[in-house]
Each structure stands twice: as C-alpha cells, then as structure tokens.
Design a protein around this motif. Structure first.
Motif, PDB file in Angstrom:
ATOM      1  N   THR A  55       0.843  -1.183   0.000  1.00 48.88           N
ATOM      2  CA  THR A  55       0.000   0.000   0.000  1.00 48.88           C
ATOM      3  C   THR A  55       0.883   1.240   0.000  1.00 48.88           C
ATOM      4  O   THR A  55       1.807   1.337   0.805  1.00 48.88           O
ATOM      5  N   GLU A  56       0.590   2.166  -0.893  1.00 45.78           N
ATOM      6  CA  GLU A  56       1.345   3.410  -0.968  1.00 45.78           C
ATOM      7  C   GLU A  56       0.500   4.557  -0.447  1.00 45.78           C
ATOM      8  O   GLU A  56      -0.679   4.680  -0.784  1.00 45.78           O
ATOM      9  N   ILE A  57       1.110   5.410   0.377  1.00 47.93           N
ATOM     10  CA  ILE A  57       0.495   6.648   0.846  1.00 47.93           C
ATOM     11  C   ILE A  57       1.307   7.791   0.262  1.00 47.93           C
ATOM     12  O   ILE A  57       2.485   7.940   0.577  1.00 47.93           O
ATOM     13  N   THR A  58       0.697   8.566  -0.619  1.00 43.19           N
ATOM     14  CA  THR A  58       1.410   9.621  -1.323  1.00 43.19           C
ATOM     15  C   THR A  58       0.748  10.956  -1.064  1.00 43.19           C
ATOM     16  O   THR A  58      -0.457  11.028  -0.787  1.00 43.19           O
ATOM     17  N   GLY A  59       1.521  12.013  -1.127  1.00 40.66           N
ATOM     18  CA  GLY A  59       0.994  13.349  -0.892  1.00 40.66           C
ATOM     19  C   GLY A  59       2.120  14.355  -0.757  1.00 40.66           C
ATOM     20  O   GLY A  59       3.301  14.008  -0.687  1.00 40.66           O
ATOM     21  N   GLU A  60       1.729  15.619  -0.717  1.00 42.07           N
ATOM     22  CA  GLU A  60       2.709  16.685  -0.570  1.00 42.07           C
ATOM     23  C   GLU A  60       3.312  16.687   0.835  1.00 42.07           C
ATOM     24  O   GLU A  60       2.793  16.034   1.754  1.00 42.07           O
ATOM     25  N   SER A  61       4.387  17.429   0.984  1.00 42.42           N
ATOM     26  CA  SER A  61       4.965  17.610   2.303  1.00 42.42           C
ATOM     27  C   SER A  61       3.966  18.360   3.182  1.00 42.42           C
ATOM     28  O   SER A  61       3.439  19.397   2.791  1.00 42.42           O
ATOM     29  N   GLY A  62       3.702  17.823   4.358  1.00 40.26           N
ATOM     30  CA  GLY A  62       2.736  18.429   5.253  1.00 40.26           C
ATOM     31  C   GLY A  62       1.321  17.948   5.075  1.00 40.26           C
ATOM     32  O   GLY A  62       0.411  18.428   5.757  1.00 40.26           O
ATOM     33  N   ALA A  63       1.095  16.987   4.171  1.00 43.67           N
ATOM     34  CA  ALA A  63      -0.260  16.481   3.951  1.00 43.67           C
ATOM     35  C   ALA A  63      -0.688  15.494   5.019  1.00 43.67           C
ATOM     36  O   ALA A  63      -1.881  15.218   5.155  1.00 43.67           O
ATOM     37  N   GLY A  64       0.249  14.941   5.782  1.00 44.34           N
ATOM     38  CA  GLY A  64      -0.097  14.026   6.855  1.00 44.34           C
ATOM     39  C   GLY A  64       0.376  12.606   6.660  1.00 44.34           C
ATOM     40  O   GLY A  64      -0.095  11.698   7.366  1.00 44.34           O
ATOM     41  N   LYS A  65       1.311  12.360   5.747  1.00 45.19           N
ATOM     42  CA  LYS A  65       1.772  10.991   5.486  1.00 45.19           C
ATOM     43  C   LYS A  65       2.405  10.377   6.732  1.00 45.19           C
ATOM     44  O   LYS A  65       2.096   9.231   7.109  1.00 45.19           O
ATOM     45  N   THR A  66       3.308  11.115   7.367  1.00 39.13           N
ATOM     46  CA  THR A  66       4.006  10.572   8.527  1.00 39.13           C
ATOM     47  C   THR A  66       3.047  10.303   9.677  1.00 39.13           C
ATOM     48  O   THR A  66       3.215   9.322  10.423  1.00 39.13           O
ATOM     49  N   GLN A  67       2.010  11.123   9.823  1.00 45.92           N
ATOM     50  CA  GLN A  67       1.035  10.903  10.888  1.00 45.92           C
ATOM     51  C   GLN A  67       0.291   9.582  10.683  1.00 45.92           C
ATOM     52  O   GLN A  67       0.034   8.847  11.642  1.00 45.92           O
ATOM     53  N   PHE A  68      -0.048   9.266   9.428  1.00 47.21           N
ATOM     54  CA  PHE A  68      -0.675   7.982   9.140  1.00 47.21           C
ATOM     55  C   PHE A  68       0.271   6.834   9.467  1.00 47.21           C
ATOM     56  O   PHE A  68      -0.130   5.830  10.070  1.00 47.21           O
ATOM     57  N   LEU A  69       1.531   6.964   9.074  1.00 48.90           N
ATOM     58  CA  LEU A  69       2.483   5.883   9.283  1.00 48.90           C
ATOM     59  C   LEU A  69       2.731   5.634  10.769  1.00 48.90           C
ATOM     60  O   LEU A  69       2.800   4.476  11.211  1.00 48.90           O
ATOM     61  N   LEU A  70       2.867   6.690  11.542  1.00 55.48           N
ATOM     62  CA  LEU A  70       3.109   6.523  12.972  1.00 55.48           C
ATOM     63  C   LEU A  70       1.913   5.870  13.666  1.00 55.48           C
ATOM     64  O   LEU A  70       2.077   5.051  14.581  1.00 55.48           O
ATOM     65  N   THR A  71       0.708   6.234  13.227  1.00 54.09           N
ATOM     66  CA  THR A  71      -0.483   5.602  13.792  1.00 54.09           C
ATOM     67  C   THR A  71      -0.517   4.112  13.484  1.00 54.09           C
ATOM     68  O   THR A  71      -0.871   3.282  14.337  1.00 54.09           O
ATOM     69  N   LEU A  72      -0.130   3.742  12.262  1.00 56.60           N
ATOM     70  CA  LEU A  72      -0.115   2.328  11.888  1.00 56.60           C
ATOM     71  C   LEU A  72       0.928   1.549  12.681  1.00 56.60           C
ATOM     72  O   LEU A  72       0.726   0.368  12.995  1.00 56.60           O
ATOM     73  N   LEU A  73       2.062   2.180  13.015  1.00 58.77           N
ATOM     74  CA  LEU A  73       3.094   1.509  13.800  1.00 58.77           C
ATOM     75  C   LEU A  73       2.563   1.070  15.168  1.00 58.77           C
ATOM     76  O   LEU A  73       2.973   0.027  15.703  1.00 58.77           O
ATOM     77  N   LEU A  74       1.654   1.842  15.735  1.00 58.94           N
ATOM     78  CA  LEU A  74       1.073   1.485  17.027  1.00 58.94           C
ATOM     79  C   LEU A  74      -0.138   0.572  16.866  1.00 58.94           C
ATOM     80  O   LEU A  74      -0.332  -0.363  17.656  1.00 58.94           O
ATOM     81  N   ALA A  75      -0.953   0.826  15.833  1.00 52.19           N
ATOM     82  CA  ALA A  75      -2.186   0.049  15.663  1.00 52.19           C
ATOM     83  C   ALA A  75      -1.914  -1.401  15.306  1.00 52.19           C
ATOM     84  O   ALA A  75      -2.702  -2.283  15.644  1.00 52.19           O
ATOM     85  N   VAL A  76      -0.801  -1.682  14.606  1.00 56.86           N
ATOM     86  CA  VAL A  76      -0.520  -3.068  14.216  1.00 56.86           C
ATOM     87  C   VAL A  76      -0.289  -3.960  15.425  1.00 56.86           C
ATOM     88  O   VAL A  76      -0.483  -5.180  15.362  1.00 56.86           O
ATOM     89  N   GLN A  77       0.070  -3.379  16.558  1.00 52.66           N
ATOM     90  CA  GLN A  77       0.313  -4.168  17.763  1.00 52.66           C
ATOM     91  C   GLN A  77      -0.975  -4.577  18.470  1.00 52.66           C
ATOM     92  O   GLN A  77      -0.947  -5.421  19.365  1.00 52.66           O
ATOM     93  N   LEU A  78      -2.100  -3.974  18.081  1.00 53.17           N
ATOM     94  CA  LEU A  78      -3.377  -4.299  18.705  1.00 53.17           C
ATOM     95  C   LEU A  78      -3.886  -5.635  18.187  1.00 53.17           C
ATOM     96  O   LEU A  78      -3.598  -6.025  17.057  1.00 53.17           O
ATOM     97  N   PRO A  79      -4.671  -6.345  18.964  1.00 45.49           N
ATOM     98  CA  PRO A  79      -5.253  -7.605  18.466  1.00 45.49           C
ATOM     99  C   PRO A  79      -6.326  -7.312  17.432  1.00 45.49           C
ATOM    100  O   PRO A  79      -6.859  -6.198  17.360  1.00 45.49           O
ATOM    101  N   PRO A  80      -6.673  -8.321  16.615  1.00 47.18           N
ATOM    102  CA  PRO A  80      -7.757  -8.125  15.641  1.00 47.18           C
ATOM    103  C   PRO A  80      -9.047  -7.726  16.362  1.00 47.18           C
ATOM    104  O   PRO A  80      -9.270  -8.118  17.505  1.00 47.18           O
ATOM    105  N   PRO A  81      -9.909  -6.900  15.742  1.00 44.92           N
ATOM    106  CA  PRO A  81      -9.864  -6.486  14.327  1.00 44.92           C
ATOM    107  C   PRO A  81      -9.111  -5.200  14.063  1.00 44.92           C
ATOM    108  O   PRO A  81      -9.067  -4.745  12.923  1.00 44.92           O
ATOM    109  N   HIS A  82      -8.540  -4.558  15.093  1.00 45.15           N
ATOM    110  CA  HIS A  82      -7.870  -3.277  14.880  1.00 45.15           C
ATOM    111  C   HIS A  82      -6.429  -3.440  14.438  1.00 45.15           C
ATOM    112  O   HIS A  82      -5.844  -2.488  13.902  1.00 45.15           O
ATOM    113  N   GLY A  83      -5.833  -4.573  14.666  1.00 41.12           N
ATOM    114  CA  GLY A  83      -4.443  -4.784  14.288  1.00 41.12           C
ATOM    115  C   GLY A  83      -4.158  -6.252  14.041  1.00 41.12           C
ATOM    116  O   GLY A  83      -5.073  -7.063  13.878  1.00 41.12           O
ATOM    117  N   LEU A  84      -2.889  -6.575  14.003  1.00 36.46           N
ATOM    118  CA  LEU A  84      -2.469  -7.957  13.778  1.00 36.46           C
ATOM    119  C   LEU A  84      -1.850  -8.602  15.008  1.00 36.46           C
ATOM    120  O   LEU A  84      -1.498  -9.776  14.976  1.00 36.46           O
TER     121      LEU A  84
END
Length: 499
Positions: free
Chosen positions: A132-161
C-alpha cells in the motif's frame, strides 16, 4: 535474469549456462522471457533463436510445475535420516496450491487507522499481504498515518495484527517523541488497560541514507528480522528519496532510466514476496512532483487547448499512433502541425475555439489522459482546466514520484490532499484599519485512488474523506457538525511541522 533463481530455485540453470550470462548482462528478467517475442530477445542478445525458444519454454514449464498445473510430475527426492535418498514423491498434475475459491474465502486482516471514517473509506484499514502506498505533498499528513499504523498493528484483531512493526526511513529518523504523544492522547489507547497498550519496544527502526544501504538492508537484514520477530507491518518512508538521489543526478539518459526501472521492479518484487510469504502489510510513503502539461487555459475565448507535441509525458503506444513527423494529427476538428525547427508549435482549427470547459479530452494513449486513473491528481479531467473547480487553472496538479513503473508494483494507492485556509487579520496603521489575508490553517483529505479490496474515490475530491491532525493522531472531520471554519483545533499547531 537475476530474479530467475529467486522465482524458480530448482530451475536447471546448468543446461543453459551458455545463454544465461548474456541474458543477465542485457538486463532481461523472467517476465521478459515470458512476454517478449523470441526475435526481440534475439536482437538484444544476439543468441541463437532456437536456444532462446527452448529456454523460454523451459521457464514456462517450470512455472507450471511449480504452480501444480503441468501435465508433468514434479519429482522430489528428500534425504532420509540415514543420509540416503528416500522414496520419490510426485505431485498430482493439475492440482493448484490454492484454488481461487480458497483465496477468496481466506479472510483479509487489516490494520486500523483508529478512526471509523478513515477505516470505512479504506475498506477496513490497511490490508495485510499487499503493498500500500500513501502519497501526498509535504505536510499532507503521510508521517502521521504511518506513525499511527506503527502502534495500531500491535493491537489484536480487528484493529491490528497483534504483531510488531519495522520502520525503515530514508530521510528523517523515527520520531519517538511523536509516538509517545500518540500513545498519551489518542482516545482509543486511553481506553485500553496498561497491559494491552502498544509500546515503543515493539517498533524496530533504522535509517538508510543511500540506495546501496537500502538494498542491503531490504535484501539481507529485513527477511531475517521479519521471520525472527514475526513482523506484521513493514514501512518504507519514503520510497522515492534514495531513487531520486541516485538516478536523477546528471542527464536523464536512457541507460539511467532503464537502470532505475530495473531497480524499481526488483524492489517491488521483493516487497511483494515479503508481504505474501509472511502475510504482513507493506506500506510505503511516496513523494509527489508538480505536473506541467502543454495546456495553458487562462479563461478567455482565445485560450487554446492542449498542444499535442507539447504534452510532457506520453505512453510508448502514443508515439506509434502519431505517424510520421510530416503528417498532421487530427483530433476532433483540430489539426496539429508537426514541429518545425525554429518555429513554435501552432494549433489551427476551422471551427470556433472552444472555452476551457468545452476543450476536447486528450487522446486516450497519452499519459496525461491515462494517469487520471492511477495518480490521484490527474483523475479530474476537465477539472484541471476549469477555474470553477480548483479556483485557478492547473492548481494542485501533482504526480506521485517514480512514474508508471512503480505504480505497477503497488496494490493500493492512497492520496493525501491539502489546501490552505485563509482568514482575515486586522492591521492598524495610522489609525486606519487595513484588512490583510493570512494563512490560518490547512484542510486535508484522504482518497483511495485504486485498491484490490475497496472501490476508489471519485474524481477530484468526490468521495474523499476530510481529516485533521490532532495530538492523538489523524481524525476524520464531521461535516454535519461543521467543525471546519471555526478556527484552529486544540493541538493542531504542534502537528503542522511534523509532516
């Protein structure tokens, strides 16, 4: 040809030892042997056509055997405990490893963005097993999405793996300060018991300052870490930085572009293999570039539509459709004369010149027309030429970096848009009030350009979800309650500089 043994580890290369070095030197891949015509391969390699035909047939047959759809039986002779060869084991012909029904029945697991509106637009979140690619201009919020996913993946299903994450940065190092801020202020994490909250210990981070170190880490170190730690999320932020630094220096020669295309194909193949083999989610951030076309609409009746020879990008098939340089190209009543030395390209028509809204669409084979389906910014034709939609002509026209070659390697593309919000500021000067327009905030949107598990958004901002960046991460904007237009949100000021 360097990917042959990775795709088919048991392929008998010794039989074709006189062919493979030349094929590898010419940069031919396994896909080239399966798709290109034998005479085309012979012209590039200067090898006997009969030998090339036998090699291509052998590669195709080996793939059929590996998939279990060949009439021939695949013989395996595993060694027993005494070191001898055991009984031969033959696979039944025509038996697929997994049928289409089994693949569809297999549930896809997702990583949540921790916001219901964004998850709904993404079809449940970021899927595992895909790139999955997340694309956008600088300041559009790409890093904020990525940091959220880094924490959410640690949650049990259905929110994470329920698995740790691996973060590879090609630019700035991982912001542990911002991760701690998300853990402290996100409402979802606050509702969890202390024992169930994600931790920074389950996030592995590294920095790859150049393409050589990036290739080494992805090829040798990442597979070991993924298998050893059961990684559930692999993030590459960003995929374009090292490629731009490595291949965009100096002149853009054909050899330079060919080398970059080969490197991108190998990267896409490697990431896809990791995602499929370990059922993990691969998320890459991508930069964007301004898109310039030959069109220049100014809103007057004398404005001309796009000039065919001036279009910045085009597909290879578009060149074949133009004919010779001495033949004019006719399109919807317009005739485009071939470019001549010392004179500018002229567009003439016997019909009244149309307004920008009535301008004809670009030819179907031009990349400027094709990219509206896969870039996220070129999908709003004729909106890019209409001042009523964007406010001015050719505003906000972006193209994700690395071009069409990289677009074919990803399964899903999520585009992030941003637009400034201006307000009024009163300035007192000599007792007289002067109204000055100042930048007050940014509005941001997320749209799905294409994905295998959910339908894409509509043209422009149709179907896009507006979101904001807060202390707790990304959050969808409730349009019914009219949150926008009433000043800055609490906590937004600190995130504007994060990304």
């Amino acid at each position: 040809m360097t990917d042959l043994l990775r795709i088919l580890p048991d392929f008998p290369t010794a039989r074709y030892a006189n062919l493979l070095p030349t094929i590898e030197r010419e940069g031919l891949t396994t896909a080239d042997l399966l798709t290109l015509q034998v005479p085309d391969i012979g012209k590039r390699t200067q090898l006997p056509l009969l030998d090339i035909k036998r090699l291509c047939a052998a590669v195709l047959e080996a793939l059929h055997v590996d998939l279990g759809v060949s009439d021939k039986q695949q013989q395996k002779q595993p060694k027993d405990d005494n070191g001898g060869k055991g009984a031969e084991k033959a696979t039944s012909p025509g038996a697929l490893k997994r049928t289409g029904t089994e693949l569809l029945a297999e549930p896809t697991r997702y990583i949540s963005t921790l916001d219901p509106d964004l998850d709904l637009a993404l079809g449940g979140g970021v899927p595992a097993g895909y790139i999955t690619e997340i694309t956008g201009e600088s300041g559009a919020g790409k890093t904020q999405f990525l940091l959220t996913l880094l924490l959410a993946v640690q949650l049990p299903p259905p929110h994470g793996l329920g698995r740790p994450a691996l973060y590879i940065s090609t630019e700035a190092p991982l912001s542990t300060r911002r991760l701690s801020q998300l853990l402290s202020h996100n409402p979802f994490f606050q509702s969890l018991p202390a024992s169930s909250k994600p931790t920074l210990d389950n996030i592995i981070g590294t920095v790859t300052p150049d393409l050589e170190s990036q290739d080494h880490i992805l090829t040798f170190q990442v597979p070991v870490e993924v298998a050893r730690r059961n990684i559930g999320l692999l993030i590459l932020d960003s995929v374009a930085a090292n490629f731009r630094a490595e291949y965009d220096r100096g002149a853009s020669s054909s050899a330079n572009l060919a080398a970059r295309s080969t490197a991108l194909l190998n990267l896409g193949l490697h990431l896809h293999e990791l995602a499929r083999k370990h059922n993990l989610a691969v998320v890459v951030a991508n930069q964007v570039a301004d898109r310039f076309s030959g069109s220049s609409f100014k809103g007057s009746s004398a404005a001309q539509p796009f000039s065919l020879p001036r279009v910045s990008q085009e597909s290879p098939l578009a060149k074949r459709s133009k004919g010779g340089l001495g033949t004019p190209v006719h399109l919807s009543g317009w005739s485009v004369d071939p470019p001549s030395s010392g004179t500018a390209d002229l567009v003439r028509s016997s019909m009244p010149e149309p307004t920008p809204e009535e301008a004809p669409a670009p030819p179907a084979l031009l990349l400027d027309h094709q990219q509206r389906w896969f870039t996220g910014w070129g999908d709003a034709y004729p909106y890019p030429y209409s001042s009523s939609h964007y406010g001015s002509s050719e505003q906000n026209l972006k193209t994700p970096s690395l071009g069409l070659v990289w677009s074919t390697q990803i399964a899903a593309r999520v585009a992030l848009w941003k637009r400034p919000v201006y307000g009024r500021k009163e300035v007192l000067d000599d007792g007289e009030g002067e109204s000055t327009t100042t930048l007050r905030n940014w509005r941001r949107w997320m749209k799905v350009v294409f994905a295998p598990h959910v339908a894409g958004s509509g043209p422009g901002l149709d179907g896009a979800v507006e979101f904001e960046v807060t202390m707790g991460g990304v959050r969808g904007v409730d349009k019914d309650k009219g949150k926008r237009g009433k000043g800055k949100r609490k906590g937004n000021e600190e995130e504007e500089e994060e990304e």
